[in-house]
Design a protein around this motif. Sequence first.
Motif, PDB file in Angstrom:
ATOM      1  N   LEU A 143       0.967  -1.304   0.132  1.00 24.37           N
ATOM      2  CA  LEU A 143       0.262   0.074   0.117  1.00 24.37           C
ATOM      3  C   LEU A 143       0.919   1.201   0.045  1.00 24.37           C
ATOM      4  O   LEU A 143       0.343   2.316  -0.521  1.00 24.37           O
ATOM      5  N   THR A 144       2.058   1.187   0.682  1.00 21.74           N
ATOM      6  CA  THR A 144       3.033   2.307   0.662  1.00 21.74           C
ATOM      7  C   THR A 144       3.198   2.729  -0.707  1.00 21.74           C
ATOM      8  O   THR A 144       3.626   3.781  -0.936  1.00 21.74           O
ATOM      9  N   TYR A 189       1.598   2.450  -3.479  1.00 20.24           N
ATOM     10  CA  TYR A 189       0.697   3.021  -4.304  1.00 20.24           C
ATOM     11  C   TYR A 189       0.273   4.458  -3.820  1.00 20.24           C
ATOM     12  O   TYR A 189       0.014   5.189  -4.523  1.00 20.24           O
ATOM     13  N   ALA A 190       0.620   4.487  -2.520  1.00 22.48           N
ATOM     14  CA  ALA A 190       0.524   5.943  -2.019  1.00 22.48           C
ATOM     15  C   ALA A 190       1.661   6.833  -2.606  1.00 22.48           C
ATOM     16  O   ALA A 190       1.650   8.004  -3.094  1.00 22.48           O
ATOM     17  N   THR A 224       1.063   7.735  -6.160  1.00 22.18           N
ATOM     18  CA  THR A 224       0.007   8.928  -6.370  1.00 22.18           C
ATOM     19  C   THR A 224       0.559  10.288  -6.130  1.00 22.18           C
ATOM     20  O   THR A 224       0.494  11.269  -6.867  1.00 22.18           O
ATOM     21  N   ARG A 247      -4.515   9.067  -9.780  1.00 22.24           N
ATOM     22  CA  ARG A 247      -5.033   8.388  -8.677  1.00 22.24           C
ATOM     23  C   ARG A 247      -6.119   7.450  -8.961  1.00 22.24           C
ATOM     24  O   ARG A 247      -7.263   7.510  -9.222  1.00 22.24           O
ATOM     25  N   LEU A 263      -7.543   0.985  -6.645  1.00 24.83           N
ATOM     26  CA  LEU A 263      -6.641  -0.430  -6.349  1.00 24.83           C
ATOM     27  C   LEU A 263      -7.720  -1.500  -6.051  1.00 24.83           C
ATOM     28  O   LEU A 263      -8.486  -1.278  -4.937  1.00 24.83           O
ATOM     29  N   ALA A 300      -5.025   1.727   4.547  1.00 23.65           N
ATOM     30  CA  ALA A 300      -5.470   2.028   3.265  1.00 23.65           C
ATOM     31  C   ALA A 300      -5.920   3.528   3.661  1.00 23.65           C
ATOM     32  O   ALA A 300      -5.815   4.619   2.998  1.00 23.65           O
ATOM     33  N   LEU A 324      -3.624   6.169   4.310  1.00 24.81           N
ATOM     34  CA  LEU A 324      -2.862   6.426   2.903  1.00 24.81           C
ATOM     35  C   LEU A 324      -3.793   7.439   2.131  1.00 24.81           C
ATOM     36  O   LEU A 324      -3.266   7.897   0.947  1.00 24.81           O
ATOM     37  N   LEU A 370      -5.925   5.905   0.163  1.00 23.80           N
ATOM     38  CA  LEU A 370      -5.893   4.962  -1.068  1.00 23.80           C
ATOM     39  C   LEU A 370      -7.323   4.705  -1.205  1.00 23.80           C
ATOM     40  O   LEU A 370      -8.262   4.482  -0.227  1.00 23.80           O
ATOM     41  N   HIS A 371      -7.933   4.747  -2.721  1.00 24.17           N
ATOM     42  CA  HIS A 371      -9.379   3.908  -2.895  1.00 24.17           C
ATOM     43  C   HIS A 371      -9.131   2.591  -3.036  1.00 24.17           C
ATOM     44  O   HIS A 371      -8.525   2.262  -4.226  1.00 24.17           O
ATOM     45  N   VAL A 372      -9.473   1.961  -2.184  1.00 20.98           N
ATOM     46  CA  VAL A 372      -9.205   0.176  -2.235  1.00 20.98           C
ATOM     47  C   VAL A 372     -10.675  -0.572  -2.280  1.00 20.98           C
ATOM     48  O   VAL A 372     -11.500  -0.151  -1.704  1.00 20.98           O
TER      49      VAL A 372
END
Length: 314
Positions: free
Chosen positions: A201-202, A204-205, A208, A214, A217, A238, A241, A243-245
């Motif tokens: 996840l880090t 993917y952050a 961005t 953006r 995921l 998530a 960070l 994130l859209h998961v």
Amino acid sequence: MIRHATPRPAHGPGSRYTARAATTRRRPARRTSPHPPAASPTATCGSPGCSTSTGSPASPPLLPAHPAPAPVDSFRPSQHGSAPEHYTLGPTGAALLAAHAGVDTTALGWRPSHTGRIAYSPSLGHDLGVNELLSHLAARARTTPGADLPLWLAESSCARRWSDIIRPDAYAHWQDDGLLLPFFLEYDTGSQTLPRVEAKLTGYAAFTTATGGRPALLIHTRTASRDQALRHRLARPAAELGLHVATSSADFTTSSPWGPWWTPLQPGGQRTTLTGLAAHWPGLTPAGGLEPSDADTPLTLPVPPLPSTPEIGP
């Protein structure tokens, strides 16, 4: 007829593998009759039409001495029980694609050991799962007005672009009902520990932050129990960070991954479709610097233009 699984290689991937397209089978001997064939009806054409009469027997059509080589190779994975036939690009198919693109077969990334390496790859099941999911989306786009899969980058294409930050299993754009869902796909087979999945996840952050894009995921798992375990582990990091998961599992998405099987990671998230995710996350933006045709795979190599037609003067 019993068909055996492909034997395992003695040294190196596919070293003992022989593609079926490159093998030939002995044809059974044709029985001949001691009596000559009787006269048979043949068509005699005249004006204004054709009529049928009895005359000499028609000559049999000429058959090629050897069957034309198939454009694909095939194999069955070595496993317990029966396995379906798996097809890969063969030498004839590679030559056709290379001729179409005006390049050598090596420029396609194809090698004579291509099928053998795939047949004995430890990631075969994972790769098939990724391709099957996205192939279902592509098929849906072809048969559904308004739906489209305008971009699909395979794992190798993603690695060439972003391997210093992330290594997703695919990147794609799903478009439907006027909404666009750009997404990375992580196809989870359960072979990685939960902390290792969380560590992704880090990356993917960081993507961005570094690129300004953006995308969502999507994490696809084998079973609903694995899905629940991942959701419990990833929900907090998530959110921290930004994130859209969304997650789902093969218990639901077997034949319709576009359907209402994806659950956003936020608390209280409800299952929805891919198009529903795009509506739920209006702030999504595609990865930067990509065009709809920007998929550097053998099937999308640039095709040389046809020679210009000379103008004919008066």
